[in-house]
Every structure is written in structure tokens, then in C-alpha cells.
Design an enzyme around this catalytic site. Sequence first.
Site, mmCIF file in Angstrom:
data_model
loop_
_atom_site.group_PDB
_atom_site.id
_atom_site.type_symbol
_atom_site.label_atom_id
_atom_site.label_comp_id
_atom_site.label_asym_id
_atom_site.label_seq_id
_atom_site.Cartn_x
_atom_site.Cartn_y
_atom_site.Cartn_z
ATOM 1 N N ALA A 142 0.800 -1.225 0.000
ATOM 2 C CA ALA A 142 0.000 0.000 0.000
ATOM 3 C C ALA A 142 0.832 1.274 0.000
ATOM 4 O O ALA A 142 0.425 2.292 -0.568
ATOM 5 C CB ALA A 142 -0.943 -0.007 1.203
ATOM 6 N N PHE A 163 -6.032 1.165 2.497
ATOM 7 C CA PHE A 163 -7.275 0.415 2.675
ATOM 8 C C PHE A 163 -7.855 0.608 4.076
ATOM 9 O O PHE A 163 -9.057 0.691 4.263
ATOM 10 C CB PHE A 163 -6.980 -1.066 2.431
ATOM 11 C CG PHE A 163 -8.187 -1.958 2.523
ATOM 12 C CD1 PHE A 163 -8.494 -2.618 3.699
ATOM 13 C CD2 PHE A 163 -9.012 -2.143 1.433
ATOM 14 C CE1 PHE A 163 -9.598 -3.436 3.791
ATOM 15 C CE2 PHE A 163 -10.115 -2.962 1.512
ATOM 16 C CZ PHE A 163 -10.408 -3.608 2.691
ATOM 17 N N ARG A 164 -6.973 0.677 5.073
ATOM 18 C CA ARG A 164 -7.430 0.724 6.458
ATOM 19 C C ARG A 164 -7.573 2.148 7.012
ATOM 20 O O ARG A 164 -7.868 2.333 8.176
ATOM 21 C CB ARG A 164 -6.461 -0.058 7.361
ATOM 22 C CG ARG A 164 -6.462 -1.545 7.076
ATOM 23 C CD ARG A 164 -5.303 -2.240 7.775
ATOM 24 N NE ARG A 164 -5.343 -3.662 7.553
ATOM 25 C CZ ARG A 164 -4.940 -4.262 6.449
ATOM 26 N NH1 ARG A 164 -4.482 -3.544 5.453
ATOM 27 N NH2 ARG A 164 -5.002 -5.575 6.329
ATOM 28 N N GLN A 174 0.584 -6.317 -3.806
ATOM 29 C CA GLN A 174 -0.662 -6.468 -3.041
ATOM 30 C C GLN A 174 -1.702 -5.455 -3.509
ATOM 31 O O GLN A 174 -2.863 -5.559 -3.146
ATOM 32 C CB GLN A 174 -0.385 -6.215 -1.555
ATOM 33 C CG GLN A 174 0.468 -7.248 -0.869
ATOM 34 C CD GLN A 174 0.781 -6.804 0.561
ATOM 35 O OE1 GLN A 174 1.721 -6.072 0.792
ATOM 36 N NE2 GLN A 174 -0.016 -7.245 1.511
ATOM 37 N N ASP A 197 -4.751 -1.376 -7.778
ATOM 38 C CA ASP A 197 -5.016 -0.199 -8.617
ATOM 39 C C ASP A 197 -4.475 -0.310 -10.039
ATOM 40 O O ASP A 197 -4.719 0.562 -10.863
ATOM 41 C CB ASP A 197 -4.455 1.069 -7.956
ATOM 42 C CG ASP A 197 -3.013 0.883 -7.477
ATOM 43 O OD1 ASP A 197 -2.229 0.209 -8.182
ATOM 44 O OD2 ASP A 197 -2.679 1.400 -6.390
ATOM 45 N N HIS A 211 -3.609 -9.669 -5.020
ATOM 46 C CA HIS A 211 -4.941 -9.412 -4.453
ATOM 47 C C HIS A 211 -5.943 -9.004 -5.525
ATOM 48 O O HIS A 211 -6.981 -8.418 -5.219
ATOM 49 C CB HIS A 211 -4.847 -8.348 -3.356
ATOM 50 C CG HIS A 211 -4.133 -8.808 -2.133
ATOM 51 N ND1 HIS A 211 -3.753 -7.962 -1.114
ATOM 52 C CD2 HIS A 211 -3.712 -10.042 -1.748
ATOM 53 C CE1 HIS A 211 -3.136 -8.651 -0.161
ATOM 54 N NE2 HIS A 211 -3.089 -9.917 -0.540
ATOM 55 N N ASN A 257 10.765 1.549 2.866
ATOM 56 C CA ASN A 257 9.505 1.793 3.569
ATOM 57 C C ASN A 257 9.630 3.048 4.432
ATOM 58 O O ASN A 257 10.718 3.385 4.890
ATOM 59 C CB ASN A 257 9.154 0.589 4.461
ATOM 60 C CG ASN A 257 7.667 0.479 4.736
ATOM 61 O OD1 ASN A 257 6.847 0.646 3.831
ATOM 62 N ND2 ASN A 257 7.302 0.212 5.967
#
Length: 246
Positions: A27, A38-39, A104, A107, A122, A211
Site C-alpha cells: 500500500a 485500505f485501512r 498487493q 489499482d 490481491h 519503507n
Amino acid sequence: MMVQDSDIQQLARWIVQSKKTVIFTGAGMSTESGIPDFRSDQGLWKKTDPMEVATVEAMNHRYDLFHEFYSIRIKNVQKKKPHTGYSVLAEWEKKENLTAVATQNVDRYHRKAGSDNVYELHGALEAVRCIRAGHSASVEDFLNKQPCSQCGSSLRPGVVLFGEMLPQQSWENALNQIQQSDLLMIIGTSLQVHPVNMLPSMAKGKVVLINRDDIQGSYHFDLILKGSAEKILNDVNQRIKEQKNQ
């Protein structure tokens, strides 16, 4: 957040030397293009947990809510565009510095930026199909709440919902590529979701993490670069070009 130039140069050297480099994105790669995690707590979804909407149960029994949630997600993806880090990865693939991308994210930004060898673990929002028989349909039909033109059932985005299996072929292909890689670059993922959180331990070569945040868990990384994926990828790309011109 400053990344050491020596680390940028080290990663550039490894990419040039590598015979088989594989990228795994989560993400954090998308959020830099303006796609909310998403979260994340977003407007309408502060009162409804997305983890309860993105389910087989919601699709079958709360379709209006399910449709509203995914319509918002699709429209958001359509409004934004891949950042330049995606273009760097596509360029590396074309120059044979990169073998494959496993992601993952749903889009399709890797494909839209020009990457060809992409494994969507996904699924993808735009791969719309009907619920009953899996007939393909258009994104517009889904957004307009049209039924399947072949069997009349409701439409759904082609993402993996909670309660569904990962696409087996994509998973096996990605796993195979990672096991054969001599350099695995993990970009923008917290490695919280099973089974993709097992992928770093499957690699036999070097493993690099890019990251913004620290990762929880007992992972071994040969190199960690903390910061913006877009900036780091562009900086590494610049170093690769400089190394090749020396």
C-alpha cells in the site's frame, strides 16, 4: 527522513550486478500517488469498518454498501495517476534490470506505468466480473450498477475479498520468481497480511526494504532505506545511470 547516499549507491550496484531482481510492493507504493490506505479512516468509512465491507458476506447480503465502498475506491484510482517511481520500475524492466513485480495493490498502477510482468496477488479493481458466473464486464457497468449482460447477476470488482483465496496462479508465479531471485526489493508494505508476509523469508538472495516506517517482526534485511519510495527509486535510478556511464 534522509537516506544515506552510500545506501543508494549500494542498492544501485546490487541492481546492476543482479541477474534476477524481483520487486514486491504494498500500500505504501500507492499512497504516494494519493490512494488512501485500505485501512485509513476516510469520510464515509469512519462509521463503517472497511474490513467488514470488503467481504463475501457484504457482497452477498449488503450489496448497496459493498457497491458504494468499491465505487468510491475505483473513482479515486481513476482520478489519480502512478507516481514517477512506477515509471522507474517499468524502465528497469525494459532494460532487463528487473524481472518481475509482485504486488498487493489492486489499482493496476504498475501496468498503467508500463510494467508488463506483474503478478497481482490481491486481484484488480478494474477486472470487473459478475458474482454468479464470473463473466467479464466493464468498470462503467459496475459503477452504474448494471447487471451482468449474460446472466443478470450483480457485478463485483476483481479483488480478493476477505473470505476468498488468493489467485493461485499469480501466487505460485510470484513465489517462484522470488525463490529464484538474487535480489528482492520490498517496497511500501508493513508485511502484516498473511500469506504475503512470508515472502521475504522465501528469498535466497539479498533482501532490501524500502519503507517509511519500521517493520514489526523477525525479518532479516540486507539493506533498509527509510523514506519515500518515489524519491528513493528515482535516486537509485540516477545512480545506476551514473555507474553505467563510468
